[in-house]
Write an enzyme that holds these catalytic residues in place. Structure first.
Site, PDB file in Angstrom:
ATOM      1  N   CYS A  38      -6.468  13.439 -15.890  1.00 52.50           N
ATOM      2  CA  CYS A  38      -6.373  14.694 -15.139  1.00 52.50           C
ATOM      3  C   CYS A  38      -5.610  15.695 -15.613  1.00 52.50           C
ATOM      4  CB  CYS A  38      -6.005  14.253 -13.584  1.00 52.50           C
ATOM      5  SG  CYS A  38      -7.049  13.130 -12.503  1.00 52.50           S
ATOM      6  N   TYR A  46      -6.640  -5.306  13.335  1.00 48.34           N
ATOM      7  CA  TYR A  46      -7.405  -6.476  12.425  1.00 48.34           C
ATOM      8  C   TYR A  46      -7.786  -7.603  13.436  1.00 48.34           C
ATOM      9  CZ  TYR A  46      -6.517  -4.828   7.773  1.00 48.34           C
ATOM     10  OH  TYR A  46      -6.671  -4.072   6.661  1.00 48.34           O
ATOM     11  N   ARG A 101       3.872   1.159  11.280  1.00 46.19           N
ATOM     12  CA  ARG A 101       2.554   1.140  11.529  1.00 46.19           C
ATOM     13  C   ARG A 101       1.842  -0.387  11.716  1.00 46.19           C
ATOM     14  NH1 ARG A 101      -0.897   5.414  10.618  1.00 46.19           N
ATOM     15  NH2 ARG A 101      -2.626   3.841   9.699  1.00 46.19           N
ATOM     16  N   CYS A 153      -2.311  15.785 -14.563  1.00 43.96           N
ATOM     17  CA  CYS A 153      -1.505  14.402 -14.377  1.00 43.96           C
ATOM     18  C   CYS A 153      -0.230  14.379 -14.901  1.00 43.96           C
ATOM     19  CB  CYS A 153      -2.361  13.373 -15.332  1.00 43.96           C
ATOM     20  SG  CYS A 153      -1.812  11.749 -15.320  1.00 43.96           S
ATOM     21  N   ARG A 181      -5.228  -5.325  -5.091  1.00 35.80           N
ATOM     22  CA  ARG A 181      -4.109  -4.309  -5.320  1.00 35.80           C
ATOM     23  C   ARG A 181      -2.976  -4.590  -4.169  1.00 35.80           C
ATOM     24  NH1 ARG A 181      -0.579  -2.601  -6.699  1.00 35.80           N
ATOM     25  NH2 ARG A 181       0.226  -0.396  -7.537  1.00 35.80           N
ATOM     26  N   TYR A 182      -3.455  -4.857  -2.836  1.00 39.37           N
ATOM     27  CA  TYR A 182      -2.611  -4.926  -2.051  1.00 39.37           C
ATOM     28  C   TYR A 182      -2.439  -6.563  -1.071  1.00 39.37           C
ATOM     29  CZ  TYR A 182      -3.008  -0.008  -2.994  1.00 39.37           C
ATOM     30  OH  TYR A 182      -3.020   1.128  -3.733  1.00 39.37           O
ATOM     31  N   LEU A 230       0.647  -1.242   0.109  1.00 39.07           N
ATOM     32  CA  LEU A 230      -0.076  -0.081   0.080  1.00 39.07           C
ATOM     33  C   LEU A 230       0.761   1.343   0.109  1.00 39.07           C
ATOM     34  CD1 LEU A 230      -3.248   0.356   1.965  1.00 39.07           C
ATOM     35  CD2 LEU A 230      -1.697   2.408   1.982  1.00 39.07           C
ATOM     36  N   CYS A 260      -7.899   7.885  -9.487  1.00 42.82           N
ATOM     37  CA  CYS A 260      -6.549   7.506  -9.776  1.00 42.82           C
ATOM     38  C   CYS A 260      -6.032   6.613  -9.037  1.00 42.82           C
ATOM     39  CB  CYS A 260      -6.012   8.946 -10.409  1.00 42.82           C
ATOM     40  SG  CYS A 260      -6.789   9.795 -11.773  1.00 42.82           S
ATOM     41  N   CYS A 294      -0.094   6.093 -16.360  1.00 47.73           N
ATOM     42  CA  CYS A 294      -1.456   6.250 -16.527  1.00 47.73           C
ATOM     43  C   CYS A 294      -1.874   6.457 -18.021  1.00 47.73           C
ATOM     44  CB  CYS A 294      -2.044   7.431 -15.692  1.00 47.73           C
ATOM     45  SG  CYS A 294      -3.884   7.617 -15.647  1.00 47.73           S
ATOM     46  N   SER A 340      -9.211  -9.136   7.540  1.00 50.43           N
ATOM     47  CA  SER A 340     -10.200  -8.724   6.794  1.00 50.43           C
ATOM     48  C   SER A 340     -11.147  -9.538   6.174  1.00 50.43           C
ATOM     49  CB  SER A 340      -9.752  -7.693   5.792  1.00 50.43           C
ATOM     50  OG  SER A 340     -10.583  -7.042   4.982  1.00 50.43           O
ATOM     51  N   LEU A 381      -1.638   5.726  -4.931  1.00 58.44           N
ATOM     52  CA  LEU A 381      -2.816   5.880  -3.763  1.00 58.44           C
ATOM     53  C   LEU A 381      -2.197   6.978  -2.626  1.00 58.44           C
ATOM     54  CD1 LEU A 381      -5.101   4.666  -2.363  1.00 58.44           C
ATOM     55  CD2 LEU A 381      -3.725   3.048  -0.958  1.00 58.44           C
TER      56      LEU A 381
END
Length: 362
Positions: free
Chosen positions: A340, A51, A43, A343, A92-93, A20, A124, A348, A58, A26
């Site tokens: 965007c 969790y 973290r 951007c 994605r992660y 992430l 995005c 992208c 999750s 992100l």
């Protein structure tokens, strides 16, 4: 079915956070490759505790698979000409990652696929990041190197469902959950309950370059309120800010504290999430609702997530069926092709060109 994902078990938390924080789409960070592992390591203990508090991991994979299986069954009825259908999960992660999903599809001999975002509203940072990763795995520089060992393998023909935040079925599914939650309040109070639509926030650096997400979430909220008859007062608020930089606000927690000075009855409504995960089960349920109780508020509740709602599963089946029945099928929407204004991410642009290249081929 593309989504952020989440660690299914507590020990998977560090790998999830590492992926992430390494994703500049992100969370854009200076010196990303240096700072991301430092932040993830720092973290991890705190997020592992969170969790653990929601049951040891999750549930997003469980719900996504349930939604996908239900969607595929309905699709076989709604679009028999394109049957049989099978739903694959590309997180994605967390596992199953995009590359895991693609490998399963290759083993099954898939030749036609729809990249169906499970983020109703486009950003995005979310849908864009998932599509960038998909492009990277199937057509980017690394994928081209790997192609040498896959001669004879047919290329998958892709089309994309990139946003559906105002789809009538989705709006109705959320509205039904709100109506069910309002029944938990005394009848004479129901019309005065403040609806707080809570969506994941974005860094202002992303918003200011022209990301469409805030406007699309706002459109979803307006459509839901119209479906409800615009009876209740409401606000759109934002949660899950990370780090000291400026993020889109007001934050959900701050909104509860501010409105709590004048209103006791408030209903928290997840509006950008399609199932329960840490943002609902821990952040909303165990943080914000507890904060409200500590303030002496007795009427703050949380609306149920969509999870296995038959109305929601029918909605995503309808979205997919309508997409497949287009003549000709649109490989990408006109809105997806627009970058965007601010951007600077060439990845992208290449991703958008790649998926648009299937126009006329699917």
């Amino acid at each position: 079915m593309m989504n952020m994902g989440g660690p299914s078990t507590v020990p998977e938390t560090h790998d999830f956070l590492s992926r992430l924080f390494h994703d500049g789409d992100l969370i854009p960070l200076p010196f990303q490759n240096y700072l991301a592992p430092v932040i993830a390591k720092r973290r991890t203990p705190k997020i592992e505790e969170q969790y653990a508090a929601i049951g040891g991991g999750s549930p997003i994979l469980k719900w996504t698979r349930a939604q996908g299986e239900g969607m595929a069954q309905l699709l076989d009825e709604l679009s028999p000409e394109t049957a049989p259908h099978k739903a694959y999960v590309a997180f994605r992660y967390a596992k199953p990652l995009t590359e895991d999903c693609l490998e399963e599809m290759r083993r099954d001999g898939v030749e036609r696929a729809v990249a169906f975002t499970q983020y109703p509203q486009y950003s995005c940072s979310t849908t864009g990041s998932s599509l960038n990763e998909m492009w990277k795995q199937v057509a980017g520089p690394e994928a081209k190197k790997a192609e040498k060992g896959k001669e004879g393998e047919k290329e998958i023909k892709w089309s994309v469902i990139d946003r559906w935040g105002v789809h009538e079925g989705f709006v109705d599914a959320v509205a039904r959950n709100i109506e069910a939650s309002l029944l938990e309040y005394p009848a004479h109070l129901r019309s005065s309950v403040v609806l707080l639509f809570s969506a994941h926030s974005l860094p202002m650096s992303v918003v200011n370059r022209g990301d469409p997400y805030p406007a699309e979430v706002g459109a979803t909220v307006s459509a839901i309120m119209a479906r409800l008859g615009n009876v209740n007062p409401y606000r759109l608020v934002w949660q899950s800010q990370v780090g000291p930089s400026a993020w889109l606000g007001p934050q959900t927690s701050d909104a509860i504290k501010g409105l709590g000075k004048r209103h006791n009855e408030m209903l928290l409504v997840p509006v950008a999430f399609t199932s329960d995960h840490i943002e609902t089960l821990f952040e909303l349920d165990l943080e914000y609702l507890e904060e409200a109780k500590e303030m002496g508020l007795t009427g703050v509740k949380r609306c149920a997530s969509l999870n296995d709602s038959p109305y929601f599963i029918r909605a995503i089946a309808d979205i997919a069926a309508a997409h497949l029945k287009q003549s000709p099928v649109q490989a990408t929407s006109p809105q997806m092709g627009l970058r965007c204004p601010g951007c600077t991410n060439e990845k992208c642009g290449e991703q958008k060109e790649y998926f648009a290249g299937f126009q006329g081929l699917v």
